[in-house]
Design an enzyme around this catalytic site. Sequence first.
Site, mmCIF file in Angstrom:
data_model
loop_
_atom_site.group_PDB
_atom_site.id
_atom_site.type_symbol
_atom_site.label_atom_id
_atom_site.label_comp_id
_atom_site.label_asym_id
_atom_site.label_seq_id
_atom_site.Cartn_x
_atom_site.Cartn_y
_atom_site.Cartn_z
ATOM 1 N N GLU A 69 38.280 29.480 44.667
ATOM 2 C CA GLU A 69 37.344 30.112 43.734
ATOM 3 C C GLU A 69 36.684 31.329 44.384
ATOM 4 O O GLU A 69 36.241 31.265 45.531
ATOM 5 C CB GLU A 69 36.266 29.106 43.323
ATOM 6 C CG GLU A 69 35.224 29.650 42.361
ATOM 7 C CD GLU A 69 34.088 28.674 42.094
ATOM 8 O OE1 GLU A 69 33.381 28.840 41.094
ATOM 9 O OE2 GLU A 69 33.906 27.727 42.915
ATOM 10 N N LYS B 102 34.510 29.899 33.166
ATOM 11 C CA LYS B 102 33.984 28.605 33.606
ATOM 12 C C LYS B 102 32.967 28.051 32.616
ATOM 13 O O LYS B 102 31.986 28.712 32.271
ATOM 14 C CB LYS B 102 33.360 28.778 34.993
ATOM 15 C CG LYS B 102 32.902 27.501 35.676
ATOM 16 C CD LYS B 102 32.466 27.834 37.097
ATOM 17 C CE LYS B 102 32.015 26.627 37.878
ATOM 18 N NZ LYS B 102 31.648 26.990 39.277
ATOM 19 N N CYS C 203 36.008 24.778 39.787
ATOM 20 C CA CYS C 203 35.031 24.091 40.626
ATOM 21 C C CYS C 203 34.235 23.023 39.875
ATOM 22 O O CYS C 203 34.764 21.956 39.606
ATOM 23 C CB CYS C 203 34.131 25.097 41.323
ATOM 24 S SG CYS C 203 33.305 24.405 42.787
#
Length: 297
Positions: A43, A116, A153
Amino acid sequence: MSKLVVAAAQFACATNPETNLAAAEKMVRAAAAQGARFVQLPELFATRYFCIEQDPDYFALAHALEDDPSVQLGRRLARELDVVLPISFFERAGQNFFNTVAMIDAGGEVLGRYRKAHIPSGPGYQEKHYFTPGDTGFKVWSTRVGRVGVGICWDQWFPECARAMTLAGAELLSYPTAIGTEPPPAAPIDSFGHWQRVQQGHAAANLVPVLAANRHGREASRQNPRELYLDFHGGSFIADASGAIVAQAARDADALLCAEFDLEALARARAAWGVFRDRRPDIYGALVRYDGGNPLR
């Protein structure tokens, strides 16, 4: 394509973006040399993890998708090496900023982006200061090597994300990651075991392989480096469709992990196992309520 070699790359990120891009290129080339057609990098690998603190100067690191150096590198390598590359980058879009993956197909075409969905906020992980929650929904792409779903993540802690991508047809789930210990004074809280096991659960529950590519090494605050730092715990891994770990990186070193999967055999196993046949979405309404819709409250 039935049999697919996949790779997860782990490395420490430097202050200089050019150094990080060179490290990423080295990893992708090494993976392609080992036969990998899908390569996951960590990431936000182009920079140190700036979200450790709130500093408005860091917004200058963001780029539009078409201008981002990481994406440009990914497109060049995908064309040259015929590999699929999900590239994690800090995206500027109008007046907003996102933590984004650009899915680059073998050949260099950008198939789309995923922003995200789950944005953490806590000591050392000040992502809500920088990122607007994603507006793309969970994404699955039909690439030249198979159907791939990518979370980012903190997304990897949520079973809903993994299940949604698998229901949309993902044959492989992949997570670029930047996670480590909690910073002082909370240290030494280390979530490594929990982090890995929850993703093994995603693989087993959905009968799909899972990749997690993390960074490693200590990264410190620019404002207060002696008192605010994170020790990224590495430990990148690949799990098979039963949840078993088939490749594991050390916690303190660069690593390139590769594994081969037979996608057609896995599809037959998912159909035979009955997990998706026996689902009961008609009684899962609690999952779309913040409070679960508990009638006893």
